[in-house]
Design a protein around this motif. Structure first.
Motif, short mmCIF file in Angstrom:
data_model
loop_
_atom_site.label_atom_id
_atom_site.label_comp_id
_atom_site.label_asym_id
_atom_site.label_seq_id
_atom_site.Cartn_x
_atom_site.Cartn_y
_atom_site.Cartn_z
N TYR A 103 1.02 -0.86 -0.53
CA TYR A 103 0.28 0.22 0.26
C TYR A 103 0.97 1.41 0.21
O TYR A 103 2.20 0.40 0.81
CB TYR A 103 -1.19 -0.08 1.15
N HIS A 134 -2.86 6.81 -0.30
CA HIS A 134 -4.07 5.82 0.39
C HIS A 134 -4.19 5.09 -0.72
O HIS A 134 -5.18 4.85 -0.99
CB HIS A 134 -4.50 7.05 0.56
N PRO A 152 -3.49 1.16 -3.22
CA PRO A 152 -2.58 -0.39 -3.46
C PRO A 152 -2.09 -0.26 -5.08
O PRO A 152 -2.57 0.51 -5.58
CB PRO A 152 -4.15 -1.52 -3.46
N TYR A 195 0.51 -6.40 -4.52
CA TYR A 195 -0.23 -7.45 -4.68
C TYR A 195 0.81 -8.78 -5.70
O TYR A 195 0.78 -8.69 -6.46
CB TYR A 195 -1.27 -8.16 -4.82
#
Length: 244
Positions: A90, A95, A97, A100
């Motif tokens: 993150y 603010h 993402p 991943y």
């Protein structure tokens, strides 16, 4: 089947159930890896190549029998099920993402961060600082950040800490009593002290022993300490009363 029962089917008639199955299959295949990496590189740039990153991993329990990523591991929800792990990075500036990856369910937190950090470097983000909880604490992880000249803030589980870190805590006890150690964060009164800490990496696998110094920060919540001391005293009094 879900798509065919929504308005999306009318708006995009080409997205039939078989088409969606093929699309989702391609997204999860190795052939899509290069495309996915290009997306993340572009996403880094679109976010201004942020430097302040927070990373954490969560587990997702699953009944699936045909997903090779599903394995038995430490289940955070205490469910008697195998799981997959999802590691998320993150960006504090935006603010949002940033990155991943899905990880085999048996892989622990402490072994994931070096691979995640290296992937982010390879994708073009060359200078960043990680904030990590104590589940990622391991001397090999500290060494990775040190060798790559990357900043990091990482919690330390005192129960697993080495002699050097326990020595730092003892050294900071006096500093924490001083008036100028006080600070307020999120309406919580804390005391803070810092001291250098020498990290030693033993020789292994043909590699020489390594030594480097980091700055350790020690925080004390006096209210929490008072509550814990009170709870311990109550337990102790109850035990002693049973013998009198």
């Amino acid at each position: 089947d879900w798509l065919e029962d929504t308005i999306l089917c009318e708006k995009s008639p080409a997205l039939s159930s078989p088409t969606m199955s093929r699309l989702l299959g391609q997204i999860g295949s190795n052939d899509m890896l290069e495309t996915i990496n290009r997306f993340f590189s572009a996403w880094f740039r679109a976010n201004g190549n942020p430097r302040a990153l927070v990373s954490d991993t969560t587990s997702i329990s699953s009944y699936a029998e045909k997903l090779n990523l599903v394995e038995w591991g430490h289940n955070r929800d205490l469910e008697n099920l195998p799981q997959i792990n999802l590691n998320m990075v993150y960006a504090r500036e935006t603010h949002l993402p940033l990155y991943y990856r899905v990880i085999y369910g048996s892989v622990t937190d402490v072994t994931t961060i070096v691979n995640t950090g290296q992937i982010i470097l390879n994708l073009g983000l060359k200078s960043y600082t990680f904030s990590l909880d104590r589940g990622f604490f391991h001397v090999d992880n500290l060494l990775f950040f040190h060798d790559n000249k990357l900043g990091y803030t990482m919690g330390v589980p005192l129960g697993k800490a080495g002699v050097a870190i326990r020595h730092v805590v003892d050294e900071c006890r006096v500093k924490l009593r001083r008036f100028n150690s006080a600070l307020i964060f999120d309406n919580t009164h804390l005391s803070h002290a810092a001291a250098p800490c020498k990290i030693s990496v033993p020789a292994k696998n043909g590699k020489q022993a390594r030594h480097f110094t980091v700055t350790a920060h020690v925080y004390l919540n006096r209210q929490t300490r008072a509550d814990q001391e009170k709870a311990f005293q109550e337990i102790l009094d109850k035990i002693l009363s049973e013998f009198t």
